[in-house]
Design a protein around this motif. Structure first.
Motif, PDB file in Angstrom:
ATOM      1  N   ILE A 194      84.769 -19.679  99.945  1.00  0.00           N
ATOM      2  CA  ILE A 194      85.827 -18.662 100.021  1.00  0.00           C
ATOM      3  C   ILE A 194      85.225 -17.346 100.540  1.00  0.00           C
ATOM      4  CG2 ILE A 194      87.430 -17.251  98.626  1.00  0.00           C
ATOM      5  CD1 ILE A 194      88.345 -20.060  98.481  1.00  0.00           C
ATOM      6  N   GLU A 195      85.914 -16.715 101.457  1.00  0.00           N
ATOM      7  CA  GLU A 195      85.498 -15.389 101.937  1.00  0.00           C
ATOM      8  C   GLU A 195      86.723 -14.522 102.080  1.00  0.00           C
ATOM      9  OE1 GLU A 195      83.069 -14.797 105.327  1.00  0.00           O
ATOM     10  OE2 GLU A 195      81.801 -16.516 104.820  1.00  0.00           O
ATOM     11  N   PRO A 196      86.614 -13.211 101.871  1.00  0.00           N
ATOM     12  CA  PRO A 196      87.796 -12.362 102.058  1.00  0.00           C
ATOM     13  C   PRO A 196      88.320 -12.434 103.494  1.00  0.00           C
ATOM     14  CG  PRO A 196      86.008 -11.142 100.995  1.00  0.00           C
ATOM     15  CD  PRO A 196      85.427 -12.440 101.450  1.00  0.00           C
ATOM     16  N   ASP A 197      89.647 -12.447 103.622  1.00  0.00           N
ATOM     17  CA  ASP A 197      90.271 -12.384 104.948  1.00  0.00           C
ATOM     18  C   ASP A 197      90.283 -10.940 105.430  1.00  0.00           C
ATOM     19  OD1 ASP A 197      91.332 -15.213 105.206  1.00  0.00           O
ATOM     20  OD2 ASP A 197      92.130 -14.627 103.249  1.00  0.00           O
ATOM     21  N   LEU A 198      90.304 -10.018 104.482  1.00  0.00           N
ATOM     22  CA  LEU A 198      90.274  -8.588 104.808  1.00  0.00           C
ATOM     23  C   LEU A 198      89.460  -7.871 103.735  1.00  0.00           C
ATOM     24  CD1 LEU A 198      91.348  -6.075 106.402  1.00  0.00           C
ATOM     25  CD2 LEU A 198      93.335  -6.096 104.879  1.00  0.00           C
ATOM     26  N   ILE A 199      88.566  -6.988 104.184  1.00  0.00           N
ATOM     27  CA  ILE A 199      87.810  -6.149 103.243  1.00  0.00           C
ATOM     28  C   ILE A 199      88.209  -4.699 103.523  1.00  0.00           C
ATOM     29  CG2 ILE A 199      85.514  -5.326 102.558  1.00  0.00           C
ATOM     30  CD1 ILE A 199      84.473  -8.104 103.669  1.00  0.00           C
ATOM     31  N   VAL A 200      88.661  -3.997 102.481  1.00  0.00           N
ATOM     32  CA  VAL A 200      89.004  -2.584 102.631  1.00  0.00           C
ATOM     33  C   VAL A 200      87.814  -1.791 102.089  1.00  0.00           C
ATOM     34  CG1 VAL A 200      90.592  -0.746 101.986  1.00  0.00           C
ATOM     35  CG2 VAL A 200      91.464  -3.078 102.357  1.00  0.00           C
ATOM     36  N   TYR A 201      87.120  -1.098 102.989  1.00  0.00           N
ATOM     37  CA  TYR A 201      85.958  -0.311 102.559  1.00  0.00           C
ATOM     38  C   TYR A 201      86.375   1.140 102.370  1.00  0.00           C
ATOM     39  CZ  TYR A 201      81.513   2.212 102.769  1.00  0.00           C
ATOM     40  OH  TYR A 201      80.469   3.056 102.506  1.00  0.00           O
ATOM     41  N   CYS A 202      86.351   1.591 101.117  1.00  0.00           N
ATOM     42  CA  CYS A 202      86.736   2.966 100.778  1.00  0.00           C
ATOM     43  C   CYS A 202      85.502   3.846 100.950  1.00  0.00           C
ATOM     44  CB  CYS A 202      87.251   3.027  99.343  1.00  0.00           C
ATOM     45  SG  CYS A 202      88.707   2.009  99.101  1.00  0.00           S
ATOM     46  N   LYS A 203      85.436   4.492 102.080  1.00  0.00           N
ATOM     47  CA  LYS A 203      84.225   5.243 102.453  1.00  0.00           C
ATOM     48  C   LYS A 203      84.287   6.668 101.908  1.00  0.00           C
ATOM     49  CE  LYS A 203      81.747   6.515 106.600  1.00  0.00           C
ATOM     50  NZ  LYS A 203      81.163   5.923 107.771  1.00  0.00           N
ATOM     51  N   ILE A 204      83.239   7.056 101.209  1.00  0.00           N
ATOM     52  CA  ILE A 204      83.191   8.397 100.613  1.00  0.00           C
ATOM     53  C   ILE A 204      81.721   8.771 100.408  1.00  0.00           C
ATOM     54  CG2 ILE A 204      83.227   7.613  98.180  1.00  0.00           C
ATOM     55  CD1 ILE A 204      85.315   9.887  97.684  1.00  0.00           C
ATOM     56  N   ASP A 205      81.409  10.065 100.393  1.00  0.00           N
ATOM     57  CA  ASP A 205      80.015  10.465 100.142  1.00  0.00           C
ATOM     58  C   ASP A 205      79.754  10.496  98.632  1.00  0.00           C
ATOM     59  OD1 ASP A 205      80.157  13.650  99.335  1.00  0.00           O
ATOM     60  OD2 ASP A 205      81.816  12.961 100.575  1.00  0.00           O
ATOM     61  N   ALA A 206      78.482  10.373  98.274  1.00  0.00           N
ATOM     62  CA  ALA A 206      78.093  10.235  96.860  1.00  0.00           C
ATOM     63  C   ALA A 206      78.513  11.459  96.047  1.00  0.00           C
ATOM     64  CB  ALA A 206      76.585  10.007  96.761  1.00  0.00           C
ATOM     65  N   GLU A 207      78.418  12.642  96.645  1.00  0.00           N
ATOM     66  CA  GLU A 207      78.710  13.885  95.905  1.00  0.00           C
ATOM     67  C   GLU A 207      80.198  13.965  95.531  1.00  0.00           C
ATOM     68  OE1 GLU A 207      78.222  18.556  96.741  1.00  0.00           O
ATOM     69  OE2 GLU A 207      77.018  17.228  98.006  1.00  0.00           O
TER      70      GLU A 207
END
Ligand code: TYD
Length: 209
Positions: free
Chosen positions: A127-140
């Protein structure tokens, strides 16, 4: 591998990136459209996984033990939650999946990525995701959000900024050039992100069936 017919979406990002809020909004939007959907998470998507979640949050572990616990949680989750829902033709929204192990245990803790991939493929049974939503944000910015929640911090949330910078670097490397990844700017309001995810998801889901 048993044939799947649903659609699997994984939400990924560092702690404080807002993935949990976003995945819940997307879930509610799909329910409002009468689309068959479940919302689940790693770790903790099953009763055994809930117990594993407590251990990884509270006990100081070796990196190896930590990774194997996430893999055990994932195995239970894939077998008992994800596969049955996909076979029922549902959209499955999972707050984190295997790329969290690659980013946190691989890039963050230094575990060999080949070993992680080998164990991960084994527990995910194809099984693998059909869609990956990457919530991009800086660490701070993410850390400021975590502090604002005023909840007790987990061991992960107490990690130094340098740890999260390695995890972010990991996510960036893992996701670069991957066609199934939607990168969203996690500093934008959750409602804006939800609309972006719904548009992408519906487009891919319709061309999938
Ligand atoms: P959780 O409270 O569910 O955090 P979040 O809402 O950010 O997902 O705790 C899960 C923690 O476990 C989180 O800090 C990320 C970490 N994690 C890993 O290190 N490896 C993994 O494979 C997974 C699934 C999570």
């Amino acid at each position: 591998m048993e044939k799947k017919s649903g659609f699997l979406v994984a939400f990924e990002g560092i702690d404080g990136s807002g993935k949990s809020t976003l995945s819940r909004l997307v879930f509610n939007a799909l329910i409002a459209r009468s689309i068959p959907v479940i919302l689940t998470k790693e770790p903790g998507g099953t009763p055994a996984g809930q117990r594993i979640r407590t251990i990884v949050h509270e006990d100081v572990l070796t990196p190896q033990a930590e990774f194997l616990l996430f893999a055990a949680d994932r195995s239970e989750h894939i077998h008992n939650v994800i596969m049955p829902a996909l076979q029922d033709g549902k959209i499955v929204l999972s707050d984190r999946m295997a790329d969290s192990s690659r980013a946190y245990q691989g890039y963050g803790r230094g575990i060999d990525l080949h070993l992680i991939d080998k164990v991960t493929h084994w527990v995910m049974q194809g099984i693998e995701p059909d869609l990956i939503v990457y919530c991009k944000i800086d660490a701070e910015t993410a850390f400021k959000r975590i502090v604002q929640r005023k909840q007790e911090l987990t061991l992960f949330e107490k990690e130094k900024t340098t740890f999260f910078e390695r995890v972010i670097e990991g996510f960036e490397k893992i996701f670069s050039g991957k066609s199934q990844v939607l990168v969203v700017d996690a500093t934008l309001p959750a409602e804006v992100l939800c609309a972006q995810v719904i548009a992408e998801l519906c487009h891919r889901w319709e061309s999938n069936v």
